[in-house]
Design a protein around this motif. Structure first.
Motif, short mmCIF file in Angstrom:
data_model
loop_
_atom_site.label_atom_id
_atom_site.label_comp_id
_atom_site.label_asym_id
_atom_site.label_seq_id
_atom_site.Cartn_x
_atom_site.Cartn_y
_atom_site.Cartn_z
N PHE A 1 -0.70 -0.33 -4.23
CA PHE A 1 0.42 -0.04 -5.12
C PHE A 1 0.13 -0.69 -6.47
O PHE A 1 -0.20 -1.86 -6.54
CB PHE A 1 1.71 -0.61 -4.50
N ASP A 2 0.25 0.09 -7.55
CA ASP A 2 0.01 -0.42 -8.90
C ASP A 2 1.33 -0.43 -9.67
O ASP A 2 1.78 0.59 -10.18
CB ASP A 2 -1.02 0.45 -9.63
N LYS B 1 0.86 -1.19 0.00
CA LYS B 1 0.00 0.00 0.00
C LYS B 1 0.89 1.24 0.00
O LYS B 1 1.99 1.24 0.57
CB LYS B 1 -0.91 0.00 1.22
N LEU B 2 0.39 2.28 -0.64
CA LEU B 2 1.07 3.56 -0.65
C LEU B 2 0.81 4.28 0.67
O LEU B 2 -0.02 3.85 1.49
CB LEU B 2 0.60 4.40 -1.84
N VAL B 3 1.48 5.39 0.87
CA VAL B 3 1.33 6.16 2.11
C VAL B 3 -0.11 6.58 2.33
O VAL B 3 -0.61 6.60 3.45
CB VAL B 3 2.28 7.39 2.08
N ASP B 4 -0.84 6.89 1.24
CA ASP B 4 -2.23 7.33 1.37
C ASP B 4 -3.22 6.18 1.55
O ASP B 4 -4.42 6.38 1.64
CB ASP B 4 -2.64 8.21 0.18
#
Length: 176
Positions: free
Chosen positions: A162-163, A155-158
Motif C-alpha cells: 500500500f502506497d 498490502k492491497l488485494v493484489d
C-alpha cells in the motif's frame, strides 16, 4: 465549617446566588487557616484544605496567562505525586484543569497536562480512577491528532504494498 459549607443546600434562589458568590472566598480563607493551624499536613483536614485551594486555582486556569497556567499544572502534579493514594476529588481537579486548558486554546499545555495526569491516574488500583486516567490519555491523543500524518501500512488485494503517498490530495475514507 468547611464541611458545612460544602453540604449547604440553598432553599431559595437568593440563597443560591448568595452562597455561590460568597462560598468560594469563605472556603479558601478557611482552607488557608486550616493549613496554618494544622501541624500534620497528611491529616484529613489538611488534605481537604489542599483540595479546596487547588480547586480555587483551577477555577481560574482557563483565563490565566500561559506562565501561570503552567505553574498551576506543575502545582497540581506536585500535589498528586505527594498523595499516597489518589482520590476522586483530585481526579476532578486534574480533569477540570486539563479541560480548561484545552478550552482556553493552550493546546500544548493541555496535551501535556492530560498525559501527565492521565498516566498517574491510569496507574491506580481503583478501576474508576484508572479508567479516567485512560480517558485523559485518550484526550491527549485526540487533541494532538489534527495536522499529524497517519501511518497506514499493509498490502492491497493484489499483494502489492500500500502506497499512502499515491493518495495525497485525494479524499480518503478510512474505515476501521
Amino acid at each position: 465549617f468547611v464541611e458545612k459549607l460544602q453540604r449547604f443546600t440553598p432553599e431559595t434562589a437568593d440563597q443560591f446566588f448568595e452562597h455561590r458568590k460568597k462560598a468560594p472566598a469563605a472556603m479558601k480563607a478557611a482552607a488557608e487557616k486550616i493549613l496554618t493551624l494544622e501541624e500534620d499536613k497528611t491529616s484529613p483536614a489538611a488534605q481537604t484544605a489542599q483540595v479546596i485551594l487547588l480547586s480555587a486555582k483551577v477555577a481560574g486556569v482557563g483565563a490565566a496567562e500561559p506562565e501561570e497556567q503552567k505553574a498551576i499544572v506543575t502545582e497540581i502534579e506536585g500535589a498528586l505525586k505527594a498523595a499516597d493514594i489518589l482520590s476522586r476529588d483530585q481526579l476532578g481537579i486534574a480533569f477540570t484543569a486539563a479541560s480548561a486548558l484545552e478550552q482556553s486554546g493552550n493546546k500544548d499545555l493541555a496535551v501535556e497536562a492530560y498525559k501527565r495526569f492521565g498516566a498517574m491516574f491510569a496507574a491506580q488500583e481503583d478501576e474508576l480512577l484508572a479508567g479516567y486516567g485512560g480517558k485523559m490519555l485518550g484526550a491527549a491523543r485526540r487533541i494532538d491528532l489534527p495536522g499529524n500524518e497517519m501511518k497506514i501500512e499493509g498490502k492491497l488485494v493484489d499483494g502489492t504494498a500500500f502506497d499512502w503517498n499515491s493518495y495525497r490530495g485525494k479524499v480518503v475514507l478510512v474505515d476501521f
